[in-house]
Scaffold this motif. Structure first.
Motif, PDB file in Angstrom:
ATOM      1  N   ILE A 212     -29.583 -35.319 -10.720  1.00 12.42           N
ATOM      2  CA  ILE A 212     -29.800 -36.568 -11.443  1.00 12.42           C
ATOM      3  C   ILE A 212     -30.983 -36.444 -12.394  1.00 12.42           C
ATOM      4  N   VAL A 213     -31.971 -35.632 -12.032  1.00 11.93           N
ATOM      5  CA  VAL A 213     -33.130 -35.415 -12.895  1.00 11.93           C
ATOM      6  C   VAL A 213     -32.680 -34.836 -14.232  1.00 11.93           C
ATOM      7  N   ALA A 214     -31.821 -33.833 -14.202  1.00 13.37           N
ATOM      8  CA  ALA A 214     -31.341 -33.207 -15.439  1.00 13.37           C
ATOM      9  C   ALA A 214     -30.423 -34.138 -16.222  1.00 13.37           C
ATOM     10  N   GLN A 215     -29.586 -34.898 -15.514  1.00 13.10           N
ATOM     11  CA  GLN A 215     -28.660 -35.808 -16.189  1.00 13.10           C
ATOM     12  C   GLN A 215     -29.393 -36.893 -16.969  1.00 13.10           C
ATOM     13  N   LYS A 216     -30.464 -37.408 -16.386  1.00 17.06           N
ATOM     14  CA  LYS A 216     -31.212 -38.499 -17.017  1.00 17.06           C
ATOM     15  C   LYS A 216     -32.323 -37.985 -17.920  1.00 17.06           C
ATOM     16  N   GLY A 217     -32.561 -36.685 -17.909  1.00 15.64           N
ATOM     17  CA  GLY A 217     -33.620 -36.117 -18.736  1.00 15.64           C
ATOM     18  C   GLY A 217     -35.004 -36.549 -18.293  1.00 15.64           C
ATOM     19  N   LEU A 218     -35.172 -36.713 -16.983  1.00 16.82           N
ATOM     20  CA  LEU A 218     -36.462 -37.149 -16.453  1.00 16.82           C
ATOM     21  C   LEU A 218     -37.476 -36.025 -16.481  1.00 16.82           C
ATOM     22  N   ASN A 219     -38.727 -36.399 -16.561  1.00 19.71           N
ATOM     23  CA  ASN A 219     -39.819 -35.443 -16.521  1.00 19.71           C
ATOM     24  C   ASN A 219     -40.031 -35.017 -15.070  1.00 19.71           C
ATOM     25  N   GLY A 220     -40.133 -33.735 -14.814  1.00 19.84           N
ATOM     26  CA  GLY A 220     -40.277 -33.224 -13.459  1.00 19.84           C
ATOM     27  C   GLY A 220     -41.662 -33.416 -12.863  1.00 19.84           C
ATOM     28  N   SER A 221     -42.631 -33.820 -13.678  1.00 11.97           N
ATOM     29  CA  SER A 221     -43.971 -34.022 -13.135  1.00 11.97           C
ATOM     30  C   SER A 221     -44.032 -35.360 -12.400  1.00 11.97           C
ATOM     31  N   ASP A 222     -45.014 -35.493 -11.570  1.00 10.40           N
ATOM     32  CA  ASP A 222     -45.230 -36.708 -10.791  1.00 10.40           C
ATOM     33  C   ASP A 222     -44.041 -37.025  -9.885  1.00 10.40           C
ATOM     34  N   VAL A 223     -43.483 -35.991  -9.296  1.00 12.52           N
ATOM     35  CA  VAL A 223     -42.361 -36.162  -8.389  1.00 12.52           C
ATOM     36  C   VAL A 223     -42.802 -35.805  -6.975  1.00 12.52           C
ATOM     37  N   LYS A 224     -42.585 -36.734  -6.060  1.00  9.57           N
ATOM     38  CA  LYS A 224     -42.840 -36.502  -4.639  1.00  9.57           C
ATOM     39  C   LYS A 224     -41.525 -36.751  -3.909  1.00  9.57           C
ATOM     40  N   PRO A 225     -40.743 -35.687  -3.698  1.00 12.80           N
ATOM     41  CA  PRO A 225     -39.396 -35.880  -3.146  1.00 12.80           C
ATOM     42  C   PRO A 225     -39.404 -36.236  -1.660  1.00 12.80           C
ATOM     43  N   GLU A 226     -38.477 -37.107  -1.306  1.00  6.55           N
ATOM     44  CA  GLU A 226     -38.178 -37.423   0.092  1.00  6.55           C
ATOM     45  C   GLU A 226     -36.725 -37.053   0.319  1.00  6.55           C
ATOM     46  N   ILE A 227     -36.479 -36.256   1.352  1.00  2.91           N
ATOM     47  CA  ILE A 227     -35.135 -35.773   1.650  1.00  2.91           C
ATOM     48  C   ILE A 227     -34.551 -36.611   2.785  1.00  2.91           C
ATOM     49  N   ALA A 228     -33.296 -37.030   2.623  1.00  6.16           N
ATOM     50  CA  ALA A 228     -32.558 -37.734   3.674  1.00  6.16           C
ATOM     51  C   ALA A 228     -31.268 -36.972   3.943  1.00  6.16           C
ATOM     52  N   VAL A 229     -30.955 -36.802   5.223  1.00  5.21           N
ATOM     53  CA  VAL A 229     -29.755 -36.070   5.619  1.00  5.21           C
ATOM     54  C   VAL A 229     -28.904 -36.963   6.513  1.00  5.21           C
ATOM     55  N   GLN A 230     -27.628 -37.080   6.165  1.00  7.29           N
ATOM     56  CA  GLN A 230     -26.669 -37.806   6.990  1.00  7.29           C
ATOM     57  C   GLN A 230     -25.586 -36.824   7.420  1.00  7.29           C
ATOM     58  N   VAL A 231     -25.195 -36.923   8.697  1.00  6.01           N
ATOM     59  CA  VAL A 231     -24.195 -36.017   9.254  1.00  6.01           C
ATOM     60  C   VAL A 231     -23.099 -36.839   9.919  1.00  6.01           C
ATOM     61  N   SER A 232     -21.848 -36.469   9.647  1.00 10.61           N
ATOM     62  CA  SER A 232     -20.734 -37.056  10.383  1.00 10.61           C
ATOM     63  C   SER A 232     -19.744 -35.947  10.707  1.00 10.61           C
ATOM     64  N   LEU A 233     -18.991 -36.172  11.759  1.00 10.23           N
ATOM     65  CA  LEU A 233     -18.075 -35.143  12.257  1.00 10.23           C
ATOM     66  C   LEU A 233     -16.677 -35.716  12.442  1.00 10.23           C
ATOM     67  N   ASP A 234     -15.696 -34.858  12.304  1.00 14.69           N
ATOM     68  CA  ASP A 234     -14.311 -35.258  12.516  1.00 14.69           C
ATOM     69  C   ASP A 234     -13.577 -34.071  13.117  1.00 14.69           C
ATOM     70  N   ALA A 235     -12.653 -34.341  14.027  1.00 10.89           N
ATOM     71  CA  ALA A 235     -11.855 -33.278  14.639  1.00 10.89           C
ATOM     72  C   ALA A 235     -10.428 -33.768  14.798  1.00 10.89           C
ATOM     73  N   ARG A 236      -9.510 -32.837  14.662  1.00  7.34           N
ATOM     74  CA  ARG A 236      -8.101 -33.186  14.873  1.00  7.34           C
ATOM     75  C   ARG A 236      -7.357 -31.984  15.432  1.00  7.34           C
ATOM     76  N   LYS A 237      -6.300 -32.288  16.191  1.00  7.66           N
ATOM     77  CA  LYS A 237      -5.438 -31.252  16.751  1.00  7.66           C
ATOM     78  C   LYS A 237      -4.521 -30.754  15.651  1.00  7.66           C
ATOM     79  N   ARG A 238      -4.305 -29.455  15.624  1.00 14.44           N
ATOM     80  CA  ARG A 238      -3.355 -28.865  14.668  1.00 14.44           C
ATOM     81  C   ARG A 238      -2.000 -28.712  15.357  1.00 14.44           C
ATOM     82  N   SER A 239      -0.997 -28.376  14.605  1.00 16.66           N
ATOM     83  CA  SER A 239       0.356 -28.281  15.164  1.00 16.66           C
ATOM     84  C   SER A 239       0.530 -27.080  16.100  1.00 16.66           C
ATOM     85  N   VAL A 240      -0.334 -26.085  15.972  1.00 18.60           N
ATOM     86  CA  VAL A 240      -0.269 -24.901  16.837  1.00 18.60           C
ATOM     87  C   VAL A 240      -1.024 -25.202  18.135  1.00 18.60           C
TER      88      VAL A 240
END
Length: 174
Positions: free
Chosen positions: A40-68
């Motif tokens: 998004i920084v490159a898309q908006k042409g934002l200046n990279g200075s004065d950036v203090k990043p916060e990372i957020a991670v979301q995880v979800s899982l799914d499982a299903r039986k296959r025909s075998v």
């Protein structure tokens, strides 16, 4: 008894229907179902200075039986986003759906769901971690090295959430 007879007797004892087989898991295939990275920084042409990043991670899982028989597909979905803590603007968004096809045998039916939602994602995680690290680095940011995921806690949270959703609205809380 000769060694040959002892080995044959041991083989017969192991193949008998009375002895439970230990759980077995084999990864048959792994694949990226979907991968998206938005700088998004490159898309908006934002200046990279004065950036203090916060990372957020979301995880979800799914499982299903296959025909075998004894084959299951498990998908781990990771959503990693970064915001600038100074102004709450978005920096990047990385979404990865990573799957595995597993052959699972010897797991009792009542333990199969937790096995698929805990052990299978645990086997996939190192590959997911590398893909996200490489993608964020190749996208122009420092590589995001995900902390290990506690899939047992994630499973318990999902079970609790489902139990809460199934409880009638006016039911007493115990």
């Amino acid at each position: 008894m000769t060694d040959e007879n002892q080995n044959a007797a041991a083989d017969n004892a192991n193949n008998g229907s009375d002895t439970p087989q230990p759980p077995r898991m084999q990864i048959l295939a792994q694949f990226v179902r979907d991968l998206s990275f938005e700088n998004i920084v490159a898309q908006k042409g934002l200046n990279g200075s004065d950036v203090k990043p916060e990372i957020a991670v979301q995880v979800s899982l799914d499982a299903r039986k296959r025909s075998v028989e004894n084959q299951y597909e498990v998908i781990a979905k990771f959503r990693v986003s970064s915001k600038n803590s100074n102004d709450d603007s978005n920096l990047f968004l990385c979404e990865l759906d990573y799957g595995g096809v597993f052959h699972v045998a010897g797991v009792p039916e009542e333990q199969l769901h937790p096995f698929l939602m805990i052990e299978c994602p645990r086997m996939l995680f190192p590959f997911i971690r590398r893909i996200i690290s490489d993608t964020t680095r190749d996208g122009g940011f420092p590589p995001v090295n995900l902390d290990p995921v506690d899939f047992v806690a994630l499973y318990r949270q999902e079970i609790a959430r489902r139990a809460q959703a199934e409880r009638p609205a006016n039911a007493p809380v115990s």
